[in-house]
Write a protein that holds these residues in place. Sequence first.
Motif: not given
Length: 505
Positions: A107, A124, A133, A137, A311-312, A315, A319, A378, A381, A443, A447, A449
């Motif tokens: 990253r 993360i 990391w 993770r 992130a959660g 998203t 959706t 995404s 990277h 993705s 990395r 999700c």
Amino acid sequence: MEIVDYVTGLDVKTVAVATLAFLLAMVYLRRRKGNLPPGPMQVPFLGSIFALNKDVRLFKVCEELAKTYGEMTTISLGLVLDKLVILNSADVVHEALVEKKEIMAGRDTTIWSFGYISEGFKDIAVGDFGPTWKLQRKLALKAIRTYTMGTKLEQLLKSSYSDVAALLEKEKEPFYFGEYIHLMLYNIICRMAFGKSYKIDDPEFLQWRKLLTLLVEDFFQSFLPPDLLPLLEHAPIKRVAAYKECVKELHGLAYKKLKEHKATFDPDAPRDLMDQLLLAQKESEEEEGEDTKNLLTDTHVVQTVLDVFFAGTETSSETLKWTLMYTAAYPDVQEKMHNEILDVLGDSDDLLKSKSKLTYCDAVLHEVMRLRPVVPMSLFHKVLQDTKLREYDLPKGTIVTPNIWGIHHDPANWDSPEEFRPERFLDEHGNIHVDSKIWLPFSSGKRKCLGEALARSDIMMIMALFFRDFKVSFPPNVTGDFEPADKIIDCHCKRQKLVIEKRKD
Ligand code: HEM
């Protein structure tokens, strides 16, 4: 707004001269020569401004550029990111993120605002590839699995759903449905992270929501002045001060939770995600010795929980919003979903068992995520060592990203890609059939999700309850706006009204 507008109390000439000198030095230092893929013309400081200013939505611009430049495009975001290589074809994405997954797993740790909120890239999502990391993770995945594998998620989801369902039932006129979806997802994540059942008007819950929404909807939608020039972190700039204040408040809340959890922690009975991480911290110290202590510090625990929030929530809730929009536009699809749910789930509430049998609903979700992937470019990277991709050379440090939106809308991959057709994900036996090379809303590669299983379980279970109990449609004479909102890197649904009625059957 111009940066100078933010600055008060400084001599404008001095600032201008110092800034120009700094800019020139940066451009010189960051210029990378080599055989990168082609792309639109770049100008000093402003990068590919002439190509990028056609649409604020980067994913739409990149979709267009792919038509000219083919499998890969190099663009420049000026001073923030000198070179960004966009991977446009499914094959190239596979080659880069899957076949070269170790090389493409880094990253970019130069963006000041990300470093500031993650206390030095200790989370993360923006943390660079390395032992910390990897451990973080692994442990986060293990902790999340305790929710997705058992009945825990189902239980907390049901109670969040029933709170919101009670509110939905009261709405008789068309209303802004997005707020309710948000509320439900935030509450599910809060319950999962801290084990706390917030009432919808709880001041602490409202504070979490306010801060996260402010960050995601506002601050993360554009770069801050120190992202361009790190020195500006210390300049008296109002927007930077507001960002720092917001982050301070957020960290204050998160560390307060950590303190409360530590005071009442029982390793034999972890109550929530934070306890799971504290347990993992304790176990990893015991198993792997004192060395791991620095790998999973309290900061890492807090940052992992915040990652799950960031992130959660947006998203999954975006959706779901898109799912409601498409099902409002296609009442026949909605009826098929409703009938399947009645057949499989009926009046029972055994969501865990039923979820895998809801194949048509799952096909609808796949189609919604194909047409409206909520993270369409995404996360970027970083290439970790010099490598080749097709005929091009990507030096160590190059930033690459898959063009998820483009791949999901490419006629080379999909028959009539703009049509909403859930059946494309069903084989002749009615089973789900997905080609993961061309369907990649989460993705792929190292990395990929972290929350895919969680998000898909969450969304499928909410869909099962919602489409069993409610019917959704557009207000009279409204067809719905399916154009993604004007956001740079997110594919969000515009704020609009729907009619949601409780079913009688
Ligand atoms: C519909 C829901 C979701 C979508 C479409 C989505 C999509 C994505 C995408 C495209 C990425 C970038 C992957 C890459 O860098 O190549 C990502 C990363 C990530 N997601 Fe999700 N996500 C969703 C839900 C969640 C949830 C519920 C969580 C909570 C655990 C989560 C946690 C993460 C994390 C921690 C990362 C960073 C992974 C890493 O850098 O190793 N996501 N997500």
